[in-house]
Design a protein around this motif. Structure first.
Motif, mmCIF file in Angstrom:
data_model
loop_
_atom_site.group_PDB
_atom_site.id
_atom_site.type_symbol
_atom_site.label_atom_id
_atom_site.label_comp_id
_atom_site.label_asym_id
_atom_site.label_seq_id
_atom_site.Cartn_x
_atom_site.Cartn_y
_atom_site.Cartn_z
ATOM 1 N N UNK A 111 0.859 -1.175 0.000
ATOM 2 C CA UNK A 111 0.000 0.000 0.000
ATOM 3 C C UNK A 111 0.899 1.230 0.000
ATOM 4 N N UNK A 112 0.681 2.121 -0.965
ATOM 5 C CA UNK A 112 1.510 3.332 -1.041
ATOM 6 C C UNK A 112 0.710 4.541 -0.573
ATOM 7 N N UNK A 113 1.150 5.138 0.519
ATOM 8 C CA UNK A 113 0.459 6.322 1.054
ATOM 9 C C UNK A 113 0.744 7.501 0.137
ATOM 10 N N UNK A 114 -0.307 8.147 -0.327
ATOM 11 C CA UNK A 114 -0.135 9.258 -1.257
ATOM 12 C C UNK A 114 0.652 10.391 -0.615
ATOM 13 N N UNK A 115 1.422 11.079 -1.461
ATOM 14 C CA UNK A 115 2.310 12.094 -0.909
ATOM 15 C C UNK A 115 1.595 13.320 -0.350
ATOM 16 N N UNK A 116 0.317 13.490 -0.675
ATOM 17 C CA UNK A 116 -0.422 14.629 -0.097
ATOM 18 C C UNK A 116 -0.584 14.470 1.418
ATOM 19 N N UNK A 117 -0.530 13.232 1.923
ATOM 20 C CA UNK A 117 -0.616 13.017 3.380
ATOM 21 C C UNK A 117 0.754 13.169 4.041
ATOM 22 N N UNK A 118 1.801 12.876 3.263
ATOM 23 C CA UNK A 118 3.161 12.928 3.813
ATOM 24 C C UNK A 118 3.649 14.379 3.900
ATOM 25 N N UNK A 119 3.201 15.178 2.941
ATOM 26 C CA UNK A 119 3.686 16.561 2.830
ATOM 27 C C UNK A 119 3.651 17.305 4.169
ATOM 28 N N UNK A 120 2.500 17.264 4.855
ATOM 29 C CA UNK A 120 2.349 18.042 6.092
ATOM 30 C C UNK A 120 2.277 17.156 7.331
ATOM 31 N N UNK A 121 2.825 15.947 7.201
ATOM 32 C CA UNK A 121 2.643 14.953 8.265
ATOM 33 C C UNK A 121 3.235 15.416 9.610
ATOM 34 N N UNK A 122 4.230 16.281 9.567
ATOM 35 C CA UNK A 122 4.843 16.724 10.823
ATOM 36 C C UNK A 122 4.249 18.034 11.336
ATOM 37 N N UNK A 123 3.384 18.663 10.539
ATOM 38 C CA UNK A 123 2.812 19.947 10.970
ATOM 39 C C UNK A 123 1.295 19.903 11.100
ATOM 40 N N UNK A 124 0.662 18.983 10.389
ATOM 41 C CA UNK A 124 -0.798 18.900 10.416
ATOM 42 C C UNK A 124 -1.221 17.630 11.170
ATOM 43 N N UNK A 125 -1.812 17.800 12.372
ATOM 44 C CA UNK A 125 -2.175 16.639 13.198
ATOM 45 C C UNK A 125 -3.140 15.685 12.489
ATOM 46 N N UNK A 126 -4.029 16.220 11.637
ATOM 47 C CA UNK A 126 -4.965 15.353 10.909
ATOM 48 C C UNK A 126 -4.207 14.436 9.955
ATOM 49 N N UNK A 127 -3.281 15.008 9.207
ATOM 50 C CA UNK A 127 -2.488 14.204 8.281
ATOM 51 C C UNK A 127 -1.674 13.160 9.033
ATOM 52 N N UNK A 128 -1.149 13.555 10.179
ATOM 53 C CA UNK A 128 -0.375 12.614 11.000
ATOM 54 C C UNK A 128 -1.259 11.444 11.431
ATOM 55 N N UNK A 129 -2.475 11.764 11.907
ATOM 56 C CA UNK A 129 -3.407 10.724 12.341
ATOM 57 C C UNK A 129 -3.730 9.781 11.191
ATOM 58 N N UNK A 130 -3.997 10.359 10.029
ATOM 59 C CA UNK A 130 -4.357 9.557 8.859
ATOM 60 C C UNK A 130 -3.191 8.664 8.439
ATOM 61 N N UNK A 131 -2.000 9.235 8.404
ATOM 62 C CA UNK A 131 -0.822 8.451 7.989
ATOM 63 C C UNK A 131 -0.595 7.271 8.939
ATOM 64 N N UNK A 132 -0.712 7.530 10.235
ATOM 65 C CA UNK A 132 -0.517 6.455 11.218
ATOM 66 C C UNK A 132 -1.589 5.377 11.045
ATOM 67 N N UNK A 133 -2.828 5.829 10.820
ATOM 68 C CA UNK A 133 -3.926 4.874 10.621
ATOM 69 C C UNK A 133 -3.680 4.015 9.380
#
Ligand code: C2E
Ligand code: MG
Ligand code: MG
Ligand code: MG
Length: 283
Positions: free
Chosen positions: A200-222
Motif C-alpha cells: 500500500x503506497x500512502x499518497x504524498x499529499x498526506x506525507x507533505x504536512x505529516x509533521x505539521x498537520x495533526x490530521x495528516x499525521x493521524x491519517x498516515x498512522x492509521x
C-alpha cells in the motif's frame, strides 16, 4: 434572453477552445510517432527500507524526450496517451523495457530488486493484458517477483468486482501488486481485503504536512496500521525532509520514496546506485 447571450458567449469561447484543440491534436500527432522514434525513456526512483536504510526497489517513471522541448514529465502527456489509447502500446513498451533492464542488472551481477510499473485504467481494462505480461515474462525470463504493478485506488475501485478478478490473474504470474496513491480515492475496506495486494503506497499529499498537520499525521498512522493489519507492506511517497523520515521511522512505515533520498534517476545513475549497494554488501 439566454438565446441572445448564447451566441456572444459562443463567439467568445470558440477561438480559445479551438486553440486548445489544435494544440492537443498537435501533441497527439507527435505522441503517435514518439514510440517509433524511441523518444520515450524511463527514469527509476529508488525506494528505501526503513530497517536497512538500503534500496529495496525502484519505480519506473515515464518521460518523453521531445526533440525540441527536452525532457517532458508525464503530467503533460499521460492523459493524452490514455484518451487516445496510445497508453496501451506505450505501456507494453514500459513493461518490456523494465523486464529487459531487470535481466541486464542481473547479468551484471547486481542485487536484484523489484521494479514497479504504473498501470492506468485503460491498460488494466485491456483484454489481452495477461497475454502481454505472460509473453514479456517468458521472453525476458526474469523472476516475476521482481516485477511489480502499481494501480491507483480509483482504478481498482471503479469496478471492484472485475478488478479483483483481473488482479488475481496478474497475481498468478507471481508478480507483486501495489495500491498507489492510497487515500486519494474511496476504498472499500472489504475490497482492500479481497484484492491480492502486497503493498500500500500512502499518497504524498498526506506525507507533505505529516509533521505539521495533526490530521495528516493521524491519517498516515492509521494507514500504516491498516496496511500492517492486512498483512501488507507500506510505502510512503513524497518523503522530502528528515522530519518526515523521523516520523515514518517512529511509526514503522516499511519503505519510503521521495526527493529526500533520490529523485527519479536516468538509467546510468540508477545502475550506479545499485552498484554502490553491491559494494556495501560485499564489505
Ligand atoms: P505516481 O505513480 O504516483 O508516481 C510518483 C510521482 O511522484 C512521480 O511523478 C515522482 O517523480 C513524484 N515524486 C516522487 N518523490 C517525490 C517527492 O519527494 N516530492 C514530490 N513533489 N514528488 C515526488 P512523475 O514521474 O511526474 O509521474 C507522475 C504520474 O504519472 C505517476 O504518479 C503515474 O501516475 C504517472 N506515470 C508515470 N509513468 C507512468 C507509466 O509508465 N505508465 C502510466 N500508466 N503512468 C505513469
Ligand atoms: Mg506509482
Ligand atoms: Mg503514487
Ligand atoms: Mg501519485
Amino acid at each position: 434572453q439566454a438565446k441572445e447571450q448564447g451566441p456572444a458567449i459562443y463567439q467568445f469561447y470558440l477561438p480559445q477552445m479551438n486553440e486548445r484543440a489544435v494544440a492537443r491534436l498537435k501533441l497527439e500527432t507527435q505522441l503517435r510517432g514518439a514510440l517509433a522514434r524511441r523518444e520515450f525513456v524511463l527514469h527509476y526512483q529508488p525506494k528505501v527500507s526503513l530497517v536497512s536504510g538500503k534500496i529495496t526497489g525502484f519505480e519506473a517513471l515515464l518521460r518523453w524526450w521531445h526533440p525540441a522541448l527536452g525532457l517532458v514529465p508525464p503530467f503533460q502527456f499521460i492523459s493524452v496517451l490514455e484518451d487516445t489509447g496510445l497508453i496501451v502500446s506505450v505501456g507494453e513498451w514500459v513493461v518490456l523495457t523494465v523486464c529487459e533492464q531487470i535481466g541486464r542488472w542481473q547479468d551484471q551481477g547486481l542485487v536484484p530488486h523489484p521494479v514497479s510499473v504504473n498501470l492506468s485504467a485503460r491498460q488494466f481494462q485491456q483484454q489481452d493484458l495477461d497475454a502481454v505480461i505472460e509473453k514479456t515474462l517468458r521472453i525476458t525470463g526474469i523472476d516475476p517477483r521482481l516485477l511489480e504493478f502499481e494501480l491507483t485506488e480509483s482504478v481498482l475501485m471503479k469496478e471492484a468486482e472485475t478488478a479483483a478478478n483481473a488482479l488475481q490473474n496478474l497475481k498468478a504470474f507471481g508478480v507483486q501488486i501495489s495500491m498507489d496513491d492510497f487515500g486519494t480515492g474511496y476504498s472499500s475496506l472489504a475490497y482492500l481485503k479481497r484484492f491480492p495486494l502486497d503493498v500500500l503506497k500512502i499518497d504524498r499529499t498526506f506525507i507533505r504536512d505529516v509533521t505539521t498537520n495533526p490530521d495528516d499525521a493521524t491519517i498516515a498512522v492509521a494507514m500504516i496500521k491498516l496496511a500492517h493489519s492486512l498483512g501488507l507492506r507500506v510505502v510512503a511517497e513524497g518523503v522530502e525532509t528528515r522530519e518526515q523520515l523521523n516520523f515514518l521511522i517512529h511509526h514503522g512505515c516499511d519503505e519510503m520514496q521521495g526527493y529526500y533520498f533520490s529523485r527519479p534517476l536516468p538509467l546510468e545513475n540508477a545502475s550506479q546506485v545499485l552498484m554502490e549497494d553491491r559494494r556495501l554488501l560485499i564489505n
